[in-house]
Design an enzyme around this catalytic site. Structure first.
Site, short mmCIF file in Angstrom:
data_model
loop_
_atom_site.label_atom_id
_atom_site.label_comp_id
_atom_site.label_asym_id
_atom_site.label_seq_id
_atom_site.Cartn_x
_atom_site.Cartn_y
_atom_site.Cartn_z
N HIS A 125 57.78 29.28 26.31
CA HIS A 125 58.09 28.12 25.47
C HIS A 125 58.91 27.11 26.25
O HIS A 125 59.67 27.47 27.14
CB HIS A 125 58.83 28.53 24.19
CG HIS A 125 60.03 29.39 24.44
ND1 HIS A 125 59.93 30.73 24.71
CD2 HIS A 125 61.35 29.09 24.47
CE1 HIS A 125 61.14 31.24 24.88
NE2 HIS A 125 62.02 30.26 24.76
N HIS A 135 61.71 24.10 25.71
CA HIS A 135 62.70 23.52 24.79
C HIS A 135 62.78 22.02 25.05
O HIS A 135 62.96 21.60 26.19
CB HIS A 135 64.11 24.05 25.09
CG HIS A 135 64.32 25.50 24.87
ND1 HIS A 135 64.93 26.00 23.75
CD2 HIS A 135 64.04 26.58 25.64
CE1 HIS A 135 65.02 27.32 23.83
NE2 HIS A 135 64.48 27.70 24.98
P1 5GP Z 1 64.86 31.38 24.89
O1 5GP Z 1 66.25 31.92 24.85
O2 5GP Z 1 63.90 32.52 24.94
O3 5GP Z 1 64.61 30.35 25.92
O4 5GP Z 1 64.67 30.60 23.54
C1 5GP Z 1 64.25 31.17 22.36
C2 5GP Z 1 64.55 30.16 21.30
O5 5GP Z 1 63.92 30.57 20.12
C3 5GP Z 1 66.03 30.03 21.00
O6 5GP Z 1 66.44 28.68 21.19
C4 5GP Z 1 66.15 30.46 19.55
O7 5GP Z 1 67.08 29.68 18.84
C5 5GP Z 1 64.75 30.29 19.03
N1 5GP Z 1 64.37 31.20 17.98
C6 5GP Z 1 64.65 32.52 17.87
N2 5GP Z 1 64.06 33.05 16.78
C7 5GP Z 1 63.40 32.02 16.19
C8 5GP Z 1 62.60 31.93 15.00
O8 5GP Z 1 62.38 32.89 14.27
N3 5GP Z 1 62.07 30.71 14.70
C9 5GP Z 1 62.30 29.61 15.49
N4 5GP Z 1 61.73 28.47 15.11
N5 5GP Z 1 63.05 29.66 16.61
C10 5GP Z 1 63.59 30.86 16.95
#
Ligand code: 5GP
Length: 145
Positions: free
Chosen positions: A107, A109
């Site tokens: 993903h 951001h």
């Molecule tokens: P990472 O840390 O893997 O780069 O980012 C994962 C992102 O997913 C985090 O910013 C977190 O806030 C978001 N996130 C976690 N669980 C959920 C969810 O159930 N729904 C949504 N929309 N975002 C989520």
């Protein structure tokens, strides 16, 4: 699970793609889904993901999916700027837990940045449902235009 490992089809973003978990969707096509982060680090924090690629990170994704994701990243970034008028927009992407990754489906951001406002902590504070719903409607409308 971190930089190397098997793709887990039960991860939360895979569930969102399959419609098994809810999301504040702002854009969707055959290949790409964009939705609001439910733990926003700033107002407008949006995630963009490939729908077909079972890729945990940048190292695993095929080039075609990645280019389609990036085209939507640019489109959403332009809409965030047009609708929310931030002072800047941050693009972030993490590979492996030591790099900050917590969800193991690739993903991007998109995090609008506002003058004088520090970011909220990463994946920590749940956004207000009404605020997210109103924001979703604003962005959806612009992205559909
Ligand atoms: P990472 O840390 O893997 O780069 O980012 C994962 C992102 O997913 C985090 O910013 C977190 O806030 C978001 N996130 C976690 N669980 C959920 C969810 O159930 N729904 C949504 N929309 N975002 C989520």
């Amino acid at each position: 699970m971190s930089l190397h490992g098997e793709y887990d089809p039960q991860n939360i973003f895979a569930k969102i793609i399959r419609g098994e978990a809810p999301c504040y969707k702002v854009y969707e096509d055959e290949e790409v889904l964009a939705f609001l982060d439910v733990f926003p680090q700033s107002y407008g924090h949006t995630l963009v993901i490939p729908k077909r690629a079972a890729a945990r990170n940048l190292l695993e994704v095929d080039g075609d999916s990645l280019s389609k994701v990036m085209a939507v990243v640019q489109r959403v970034a332009k809409v965030l700027v047009a609708e929310l008028d931030p002072a800047g927009v941050q693009l972030a992407q993490f590979n492996g837990a030591p790099a900050g990754q917590t969800v193991f489906h690739l993903h991007m951001h998109l995090i609008p940045r506002y003058e004088g406002q520090a970011l909220e902590a990463h994946a920590a504070n749940k956004g207000d449902a009404q605020v997210l719903t109103e924001l979703q409607a604003r962005l959806q409308k612009r992205l559909a235009a």
